[in-house]
Design an enzyme around this catalytic site. Structure first.
Site: not given
Ligand SMILES: Cc1cc2nc3c(=O)[nH]c(=O)nc-3n(C[C@H](O)[C@H](O)[C@H](O)COP(=O)(O)O)c2cc1C
Length: 350
Positions: A16, A100
């Site tokens: 998400p 978050c």
């Molecule tokens: C722009 C953005 C918005 C995000 N919004 C949420 C969110 O609404 N809910 C959530 O649980 N994590 C949110 N995250 C965290 C991601 O779900 C994820 O845990 C984090 O980016 C690490 O994973 P990655 O390295 O694959 O990006 C967000 C991350 C980004 C970059």
């Protein structure tokens, strides 16, 4: 793999991401190989449910199931009510956000800040599970490895969450304190996996098929969740699926396919957001798709000057027509996962 009684197509999940994983993007990722996608977080504040932002986030029109909605908040009764509100609007799975790091969320003790207040975190999990149980809706939870380097309480919390009825746990391998700095670590995720029987999903810094395979092996997790590496690259899911199945890399997509995917994505995006908002919020997607292409940066700057959706769409079409004259397939690219999106997220959290 199942979440409660609900079967999933595979073990590759889209993370998400507020402001990114809206319904058009989730649909695209699912069509290109993601087995599961969770919506951007929806606030538990009732006074915001009728806002345009929340109603767009609750839009699941035409989205293939299972429909999973993430809720964020700080009050157990409000979170339970928010869960049922979303179940009434089509959610088949409810996910609780304890991951978050955005200040707008954490100042109110929501998101990953809840990991520092264990009694409240558990009260919320229990209340949401109790509300959803009569509707046969599984409740899942997304968290970090802990509050800070010295307080990595994910394992202890995971055990309690499982005991109150949480049916799947996602762990982003960073602490709240880290934000998006440093690297995700996977030892704590492996420890969570070893401590519970419900499915565990590993998340953080998975940017390639090799990394997905390595994280699955290192953690024993049931699935991997990919966030930033899917931005502008929704086909990463089929690339990972192919690699996991065969040990070989799928060729990068044809420019002609990217053209079709991006132009369809933009149409869907404009339909959801309307002309004015859609024009602006589409810019980041366009930049992500085209960042590795010749002249991509100059084109991004040009796109930011266009003030009309139809013109934006035609400019993208023309640009990709020109690229197709130069190459058949996208060049292979490295996707950095070290950008700190916290500030962007803060503006997006409500
Ligand atoms: C722009 C953005 C918005 C995000 N919004 C949420 C969110 O609404 N809910 C959530 O649980 N994590 C949110 N995250 C965290 C991601 O779900 C994820 O845990 C984090 O980016 C690490 O994973 P990655 O390295 O694959 O990006 C967000 C991350 C980004 C970059």
């Amino acid at each position: 793999m199942h979440i409660g009684h609900i079967p999933l197509a595979n073990r590759l999940f889209v993370a998400p991401m507020a402001g990114v994983t809206d319904r058009p993007f989730r649909q695209l990722c699912k069509a290109l190989g993601a087995g599961y996608a969770v919506s951007e977080m929806v606030t538990s504040r009732k006074d915001l449910w009728n806002s345009l932002k929340t109603s767009r986030r609750a839009n699941h029109e035409g989205e293939p199931g299972p429909i999973a909605v993430q809720i964020a908040g700080t009050d157990a009764a409000m979170m339970a009510e928010a869960a049922l509100y979303n179940v009434d609007r089509g959610a088949q799975i409810i996910d609780i956000n304890m991951g978050c790091p955005a200040k707008k969320v954490c100042n109110k003790w929501a998101g990953s800040a809840l990991m520092q207040n264990e009694p409240l975190a558990i009260e919320i999990a229990q209340a949401v599970v109790d509300a959803c149980a009569p509707r046969n809706v599984p409740v899942t939870l997304k968290m970090r490895t802990g509050w800070s380097q010295d307080h990595r309480n994910a394992v202890a919390l995971a055990r309690v969450f499982e005991s109150v009825g949480i049916q799947m746990l996602t762990v982003h391998g960073r602490t709240r304190e880290q934000g998006y700095r440093g690297h995700a670590e996977y030892d704590t995720i492996a420890a969570v996996k070893a401590a519970v029987r419900v499915p565990v999903v590993a998340n953080g810094d998975i940017t390639s098929p090799e990394k997905a395979k390595a994280v699955l092996a290192a953690t024993g997790a049931d699935a991997v969740m990919i966030g930033r590496a899917a931005q502008g690259r929704p086909w990463i899911f089929r690339e990972i699926a192919h690699y996991l199945a065969t040990g070989e890399h799928l060729a990068p997509p044809l420019v002609a396919e990217v053209r079709r995917l991006l132009l369809d994505h933009l149409q869907d995006h404009y339909r959801l957001y309307g002309e004015s908002t859609g024009l602006r919020s589409a810019r980041k997607h366009i930049a992500w798709y085209l960042r590795a292409l010749p002249g991509g940066e100059a084109f991004r700057q040009h796109i930011n000057t266009i003030e009309d959706c139809s013109e934006q769409w035609h400019a993208v079409a023309r640009y990709l027509d020109a690229i197709a004259q130069q190459m058949d397939r996208l060049p292979p690219v490295a996707y950095p996962a070290d950008a700190d999106p916290s500030e962007e997220q803060e503006g997006l959290a409500a």
